[in-house]
Design an enzyme around this catalytic site. Structure first.
Site, PDB file in Angstrom:
ATOM      1  N   SER A 111      -5.974   3.363   4.521  1.00  0.00           N
ATOM      2  CA  SER A 111      -5.165   2.393   3.487  1.00  0.00           C
ATOM      3  C   SER A 111      -6.316   1.492   2.791  1.00  0.00           C
ATOM      4  O   SER A 111      -5.945   0.593   2.364  1.00  0.00           O
ATOM      5  CB  SER A 111      -4.182   1.534   3.941  1.00  0.00           C
ATOM      6  N   SER A 166       0.669  -1.339   0.109  1.00  0.00           N
ATOM      7  CA  SER A 166      -0.025   0.141   0.165  1.00  0.00           C
ATOM      8  C   SER A 166       0.988   1.216   0.023  1.00  0.00           C
ATOM      9  O   SER A 166       0.438   2.529  -0.168  1.00  0.00           O
ATOM     10  CB  SER A 166      -0.945  -0.069   1.329  1.00  0.00           C
ATOM     11  N   LYS A 199       0.099   3.714  -2.621  1.00  0.00           N
ATOM     12  CA  LYS A 199      -1.291   4.693  -2.561  1.00  0.00           C
ATOM     13  C   LYS A 199      -0.519   6.129  -2.419  1.00  0.00           C
ATOM     14  O   LYS A 199      -1.029   7.126  -2.591  1.00  0.00           O
ATOM     15  CB  LYS A 199      -2.069   4.514  -1.416  1.00  0.00           C
TER      16      LYS A 199
END
Length: 315
Positions: A150, A93, A96
């Protein structure tokens, strides 16, 4: 390309400095072109970033990282520590950060995003905020869900808002990565769920994160311990967002070394990527700003232990 650059210097341009973006296709590397007036110099691509092409340990610190890790002084542009900075790894993640960067670059915070059926991610263990098809939320709300909690479904919403589809957004992510010099990066989705072709490096993550920090809204969001808001469901009802930051330095579950203040960052964990973390911190004594990265730790516990060892190098 060379002719066009040369023309800059021999026309009646009154500016004292010139900047060009990084272009992976150009044959011109990062260097300066002087002219008769020494004040008129073309600024190199690497003028305002840290550079690393080998393992570095400025203070000969006794660190044993499981995989890749780096510490960059954002103020002095010095690389203080790096191990396997250019090793291609799954980013989970931490992906992101790029998704948020493009949302801030190309979107408007008060725009309304409508969730499509694609937010219903079925992958086991996928972190989801709970958005359903037809739900409506502002870009700012979805960004908070993306960076604080997240949420992978938040990543899908942003991708479709900016580019119309996840595939088109991934193409944009890769184009923008190359502009930043992150040439060892290849993204295939906006959230970081595992794909064998979805890879980046600790150094490329630094480049992307460093660019995102130029947006005040990004710094504001990643520094928040919690986030609460409400958005509209398909039938017009109200649904709540209520999250705690996944970053243990920010949510108070882990303390940073003395004289080091962690402002915020982005976590990432999958089976393929291990535990990953990128941080923005400051040194309370010097005032210097730092970016630190660790990828592919064996566990969240070792991740934060290792990150504290890296942060201690700021002192």
């Amino acid at each position: 390309m060379l002719l066009s650059l040369c023309s800059i210097f021999f026309t009646g341009c009154s500016s004292n400095s010139y900047d060009i973006p990084y272009d992976v296709n150009t044959e011109i590397s990062a260097y300066s072109f002087g002219v008769n007036d020494s004040k008129n110099v073309l600024t190199s691509f690497t003028n305002d970033i840290c550079v690393v092409n080998e393992d570095i340990n400025v203070n000969n610190a006794d660190l044993t990282l499981e995989s890749a890790g780096c510490l960059f002084d954002r103020t002095t542009k010095e690389t203080l520590y790096s191990k396997s900075a250019n090793l291609s790894l799954h980013p989970a993640s931490t992906t992101k950060v790029m998704t948020a960067l493009l949302a801030l670059k190309y979107g408007r915070l008060d725009d309304i995003l409508t969730a499509s059926e694609n937010v219903q991610i079925k992958e086991k263990g996928a972190q989801l905020c709970g958005f359903k098809e037809g739900d409506k939320a502002t870009l700012e709300q979805v960004l908070n869900a993306l960076l604080i909690y997240s949420g992978n479904d938040a990543g899908v919403m942003i991708a479709e808002y900016v580019s119309g589809s996840e595939e088109a957004f991934a193409n944009l992510m890769n184009e923008e990565a190359k502009k930043l010099g992150a040439t060892n990066t290849h993204f295939v989705n906006p959230h970081g769920l595992t794909n064998e072709e979805h890879l980046t490096t600790a150094y490329d993550l630094y480049l992307i994160f460093n660019e995102a920090l130029k947006y005040d809204k990004f710094k504001e969001i990643i520094s928040q311990k919690t986030y609460q808001s409400s958005y509209s469901s398909k039938d017009g009802g109200s649904k709540k967002l209520d999250f705690e930051n996944t970053n243990r330095f920010v949510n108070g579950k882990v303390n940073s070394p003395s004289s080091v203040s962690v402002v915020g960052g982005k976590t990432g964990t999958t089976d393929a990527a291990g535990a990953c973390l990128i941080l923005y911190s400051t040194n309370d004594r010097s005032g210097d700003e730092y970016i630190s990265v660790i990828m592919n730790s064996e566990s969240p516990e070792s991740l934060y232990e290792n990150m504290n060892s890296v942060l201690a190098l700021e002192n």
